[in-house]
Scaffold this motif. Structure first.
Motif, PDB file in Angstrom:
ATOM      1  N   ILE A   1       0.827  -1.280  -0.085  1.00 59.42           N
ATOM      2  CA  ILE A   1      -0.143   0.048   0.111  1.00 59.42           C
ATOM      3  C   ILE A   1       0.842   1.197  -0.062  1.00 59.42           C
ATOM      4  O   ILE A   1       0.610   2.280  -0.721  1.00 59.42           O
ATOM      5  CB  ILE A   1      -0.843   0.311   1.367  1.00 59.42           C
ATOM      6  CG1 ILE A   1      -1.924  -1.187   1.122  1.00 59.42           C
ATOM      7  CG2 ILE A   1      -1.726   1.395   1.429  1.00 59.42           C
ATOM      8  CD1 ILE A   1      -2.584  -1.372   2.539  1.00 59.42           C
ATOM      9  N   ALA A   2       1.959   1.041   0.635  1.00 63.94           N
ATOM     10  CA  ALA A   2       2.821   2.332   1.059  1.00 63.94           C
ATOM     11  C   ALA A   2       4.082   2.540   0.404  1.00 63.94           C
ATOM     12  O   ALA A   2       4.800   3.614   0.435  1.00 63.94           O
ATOM     13  CB  ALA A   2       2.895   2.578   2.549  1.00 63.94           C
ATOM     14  N   THR A   3       4.752   1.648  -0.427  1.00 60.27           N
ATOM     15  CA  THR A   3       5.978   1.726  -1.033  1.00 60.27           C
ATOM     16  C   THR A   3       5.807   1.508  -2.729  1.00 60.27           C
ATOM     17  O   THR A   3       4.799   0.863  -3.116  1.00 60.27           O
ATOM     18  CB  THR A   3       7.056   1.083  -0.240  1.00 60.27           C
ATOM     19  OG1 THR A   3       6.873  -0.361  -0.952  1.00 60.27           O
ATOM     20  CG2 THR A   3       6.891   0.958   1.220  1.00 60.27           C
ATOM     21  N   ASN A   4       6.965   2.141  -3.337  1.00 61.27           N
ATOM     22  CA  ASN A   4       7.233   1.722  -4.600  1.00 61.27           C
ATOM     23  C   ASN A   4       8.580   1.155  -4.467  1.00 61.27           C
ATOM     24  O   ASN A   4       9.135   0.973  -3.557  1.00 61.27           O
ATOM     25  CB  ASN A   4       7.227   2.950  -5.473  1.00 61.27           C
ATOM     26  CG  ASN A   4       5.892   3.581  -5.419  1.00 61.27           C
ATOM     27  OD1 ASN A   4       4.780   2.859  -5.696  1.00 61.27           O
ATOM     28  ND2 ASN A   4       5.798   5.078  -5.616  1.00 61.27           N
ATOM     29  N   LYS A   5       9.016   0.659  -5.635  1.00 58.98           N
ATOM     30  CA  LYS A   5      10.140  -0.327  -5.822  1.00 58.98           C
ATOM     31  C   LYS A   5      11.540   0.195  -5.335  1.00 58.98           C
ATOM     32  O   LYS A   5      12.273  -0.582  -4.951  1.00 58.98           O
ATOM     33  CB  LYS A   5      10.295  -0.569  -7.242  1.00 58.98           C
ATOM     34  CG  LYS A   5       9.371  -1.540  -7.761  1.00 58.98           C
ATOM     35  CD  LYS A   5       9.515  -2.026  -9.148  1.00 58.98           C
ATOM     36  CE  LYS A   5       8.442  -2.942  -9.698  1.00 58.98           C
ATOM     37  NZ  LYS A   5       8.819  -3.075 -11.266  1.00 58.98           N
ATOM     38  N   ASP A   6      11.940   1.551  -5.157  1.00 64.40           N
ATOM     39  CA  ASP A   6      13.109   2.012  -4.727  1.00 64.40           C
ATOM     40  C   ASP A   6      12.877   2.960  -3.524  1.00 64.40           C
ATOM     41  O   ASP A   6      13.731   3.601  -3.204  1.00 64.40           O
ATOM     42  CB  ASP A   6      13.714   2.861  -5.659  1.00 64.40           C
ATOM     43  CG  ASP A   6      12.841   3.973  -6.274  1.00 64.40           C
ATOM     44  OD1 ASP A   6      11.601   3.985  -5.816  1.00 64.40           O
ATOM     45  OD2 ASP A   6      13.575   4.579  -7.350  1.00 64.40           O
ATOM     46  N   ASP A   7      12.123   2.745  -2.796  1.00 65.14           N
ATOM     47  CA  ASP A   7      11.780   3.430  -1.507  1.00 65.14           C
ATOM     48  C   ASP A   7      12.537   2.973  -0.113  1.00 65.14           C
ATOM     49  O   ASP A   7      12.884   1.608  -0.194  1.00 65.14           O
ATOM     50  CB  ASP A   7      10.229   3.454  -1.131  1.00 65.14           C
ATOM     51  CG  ASP A   7       9.324   4.196  -2.062  1.00 65.14           C
ATOM     52  OD1 ASP A   7      10.155   5.329  -2.545  1.00 65.14           O
ATOM     53  OD2 ASP A   7       8.289   4.172  -2.141  1.00 65.14           O
ATOM     54  N   ILE A   8      12.798   3.664   0.714  1.00 61.46           N
ATOM     55  CA  ILE A   8      13.463   3.232   1.994  1.00 61.46           C
ATOM     56  C   ILE A   8      12.364   2.911   3.179  1.00 61.46           C
ATOM     57  O   ILE A   8      11.330   3.832   3.243  1.00 61.46           O
ATOM     58  CB  ILE A   8      14.475   4.350   2.604  1.00 61.46           C
ATOM     59  CG1 ILE A   8      15.344   4.666   1.482  1.00 61.46           C
ATOM     60  CG2 ILE A   8      15.245   3.833   3.895  1.00 61.46           C
ATOM     61  CD1 ILE A   8      16.137   5.789   1.581  1.00 61.46           C
ATOM     62  N   ILE A   9      12.095   1.921   3.777  1.00 59.77           N
ATOM     63  CA  ILE A   9      11.568   1.771   4.779  1.00 59.77           C
ATOM     64  C   ILE A   9      12.213   1.422   6.362  1.00 59.77           C
ATOM     65  O   ILE A   9      13.267   0.889   6.442  1.00 59.77           O
ATOM     66  CB  ILE A   9      10.757   0.141   4.386  1.00 59.77           C
ATOM     67  CG1 ILE A   9      10.144   0.122   3.231  1.00 59.77           C
ATOM     68  CG2 ILE A   9       9.702  -0.310   5.659  1.00 59.77           C
ATOM     69  CD1 ILE A   9      10.658  -0.116   2.080  1.00 59.77           C
ATOM     70  N   LEU A  10      11.717   1.922   7.358  1.00 59.50           N
ATOM     71  CA  LEU A  10      12.341   2.112   8.632  1.00 59.50           C
ATOM     72  C   LEU A  10      11.342   1.265   9.781  1.00 59.50           C
ATOM     73  O   LEU A  10      10.267   1.651   9.678  1.00 59.50           O
ATOM     74  CB  LEU A  10      12.552   3.643   8.968  1.00 59.50           C
ATOM     75  CG  LEU A  10      12.861   3.860  10.418  1.00 59.50           C
ATOM     76  CD1 LEU A  10      14.209   3.224  10.741  1.00 59.50           C
ATOM     77  CD2 LEU A  10      12.966   5.370  10.657  1.00 59.50           C
TER      78      LEU A  10
END
Ligand SMILES: C[S@@+](CC[C@H](N)C(=O)[O-])C[C@H]1O[C@@H](n2cnc3c(N)ncnc32)[C@H](O)[C@@H]1O
Length: 523
Positions: free
Chosen positions: A343-352
């Motif tokens: 729901i919240a990310t695309n392919k090159d995002d950073i997740i914390l």
């Protein structure tokens, strides 16, 4: 707007500003692979988040946290109350004498407030935070988040079915769900796609797609039949439709066709009406898979069938560690976090994830990257000595090996503060670390390491920033150094140990000298 008050609040509202800036030290022996840009940090997330700020402020697309719920259960490896010895010590230090009088909610709020503030600052303007919580603190958390993120940025309060079997010995109700509270850093402004958080649709499941078949080999691909009649009595839409075999069919009693005679005739000509294989049946309209929305709108009820449950999470962890005894009691299922990432990310995002526990978020990021060939990165932070290496990092390492993910991570310890007790820059601080910190405190933006050109560390708003920090005793702004700086009209800020140039020359060249360490801003 109503606000929340609690004992100790005053001591923590601006505490994020007082947290010392620490360096991060890579532990090679606990890391996996080279330069994957995934990070697992061992340490208190308050200091770890602060250490990340010069590198990641405004860059994180999605935060998922699963903080202690404050249930009072203290028998786990990690402490679910805010009574972990480390956090107790921290509370005593920050809140002072009052800390003795704190009730369990006060303590939890004191713990969360400065951490949530740093998390908000790390989020990009298009970012979003998901927080798992149960009824012990859900009410307080919502008010806290309204305060920190703004009540207008509330996105949803998801209910996740964490259990299937009711607990028959429950005192009052058997608790079957957790909440996942969602706030955007900035909600989208009307229809402007580029302003604030955009949610993705949930990809259609195989089960959903399997409902589309192609019994007549239609060149437009699979389709499913939908009722052509509606429970709406529009007199003009009650007319007979002639089947290919010549039978005249009226809508069922009390209903009309969904549209006018002309439109239905067009649909028949376009082979969009299905009369069954025999050509005799009541007409239905074809809904083509290629024409339906390529995903579904997320809903706030998260059933265990698609988001997994606590039992599934425990089984996953047992399988990974290959033993009956769980190394960690309260993991979340990978499917739950993957849904958030969908729901919240695309392919090159950073997740914390700054309350990493068994590292499920890292696992979910690797798994979704494999599904869609993404290059998302994760940052995980875990406080406890007994968990960070042996559970968080070990789980992610095993997932990489077992599921052959083409990835790795850097394991880091929180190192000494950048400034030692005498106020000097820590000896082990590298040029790049200090450059990153100085650039951040000067510009509130993150340094592009690739743009460092020897002493020139960056250029921002018509000002160039220089740093002399390479060789002890030689970091002097002198005539030789002036020959090395760019000949242009831009203002220049030069950090060095000493300056041997007179102020008139500095003014003429638009140079501002800043002495290390005294004029390095404490962030
Ligand atoms: C509920 S668990 C998270 C479980 C995780 N979502 C998973 O799937 O395994 C909370 C974790 O946060 C950690 N924790 C608590 N306070 C912390 C802090 N101040 N900094 C970093 N980690 C912390 C605890 O040690 C625990 O491992």
């Amino acid at each position: 707007m109503p606000t929340l008050n609690w004992i100790g609040k005053e001591a923590v509202v601006n505490h994020d500003k007082e947290v010392p800036f620490r360096l991060l030290k890579k532990v090679k022996s606990a890391s996996v692979g080279e330069s994957s840009q995934n990070l697992i940090i061992h340490g208190d997330n308050l200091e770890a988040l602060k250490a990340l700020m010069p590198y990641y402020q405004g860059k994180i697309k999605c935060i998922y946290i699963d903080p202690p719920y404050n249930t009072g259960n203290e028998n786990w490896v990690y402490n679910d109350k805010v009574n972990s010895p480390k956090i107790k010590k921290w509370l005593g230090k920050v809140v002072g004498g009052e800390a003795e009088d704190l009730c369990r909610h006060d303590k939890w709020l004191c713990m969360m407030y400065p951490r949530l503030k740093l998390l908000r600052d790390l989020l990009s303007d298009k970012g979003v935070i998901f927080i798992s919580i149960d009824d012990n603190e859900q009410g307080y958390l919502r008010v806290l988040l309204d305060d920190i993120f703004g009540d207008n940025n509330l996105i949803a309060n998801i209910v996740w079915q964490k259990k299937y079997s009711p607990q028959n010995d429950a005192k009052y109700f058997s608790d079957m769900h957790d909440f996942i509270v969602v706030y955007a850093k900035k909600k989208r402004n009307g229809n402007k796609e580029n302003s604030g958080w955009n949610r993705n649709l949930i990809p259609r499941s195989e089960e959903q797609d399997a409902r589309y078949k192609n019994p007549d080999n239609d060149s437009r691909g699979p389709w499913k039949a939908a009722d052509l009649s509606v429970k709406r009595m529009t007199a003009k839409d009650i007319y007979p439709i002639t089947t290919p075999s010549g039978r005249k069919v009226l809508p069922p009693k009390g209903r009309s066709w969904v549209t006018s005679k002309e439109t239905v005739e067009k649909w028949i000509a376009d082979k969009r009406i299905w009369f069954g294989k025999s050509g005799e049946n009541v007409p239905a309209v074809k809904i083509f898979l290629s024409e339906v929305q390529q995903g579904t709108v997320p809903i706030t009820w998260w059933d265990r069938k698609f988001a997994g449950d606590n039992q599934e999470a425990k089984q996953e962890l047992k399988a990974i560690f290959n033993k009956e005894n769980l190394p960690f009691e309260t993991p979340k299922p990978v499917r739950l976090i993957k849904r958030i990432l969908q729901i919240a990310t695309n392919k090159d995002d950073i997740i914390l994830d700054s309350f990493a526990g068994a590292g499920t978020t890292g696992h979910a990021v690797l798994s979704i990257n494999k599904d869609d060939s993404g290059t998302r990165k994760f940052i995980l932070i875990e406080l406890e000595d007994e968990i960070a290496k042996k559970v968080t990092a070990e789980r992610v390492k095993r997932a990489i090996e077992n599921e052959r993910y083409n990835s790795g991570f850097e394991f880091c310890e929180l190192d000494k503060p950048l400034f030692n007790e005498e106020g000097h820059i820590e000896e082990e601080c590298t040029f790049e670390q200090l450059a990153t910190y100085i650039y951040f405190t000067e510009t509130s933006t993150n340094l592009d390491k690739k743009a460092i050109d020897r002493h020139l560390i960056g250029d921002y708003n018509e000002t160039e920033f220089y740093l002399l920090f390479k060789e002890k005793g030689k970091n002097i702004l002198n005539k030789d150094f002036l020959k090395k700086i760019n000949k242009n009209d831009k203002k220049k800020v030069i950090y060095a140990d000493k300056c041997l140039i007179d102020s008139r020359t500095l003014d003429k060249l638009k140079i501002q000298f800043k002495q290390i360490p005294y004029e390095v801003k404490v962030y």
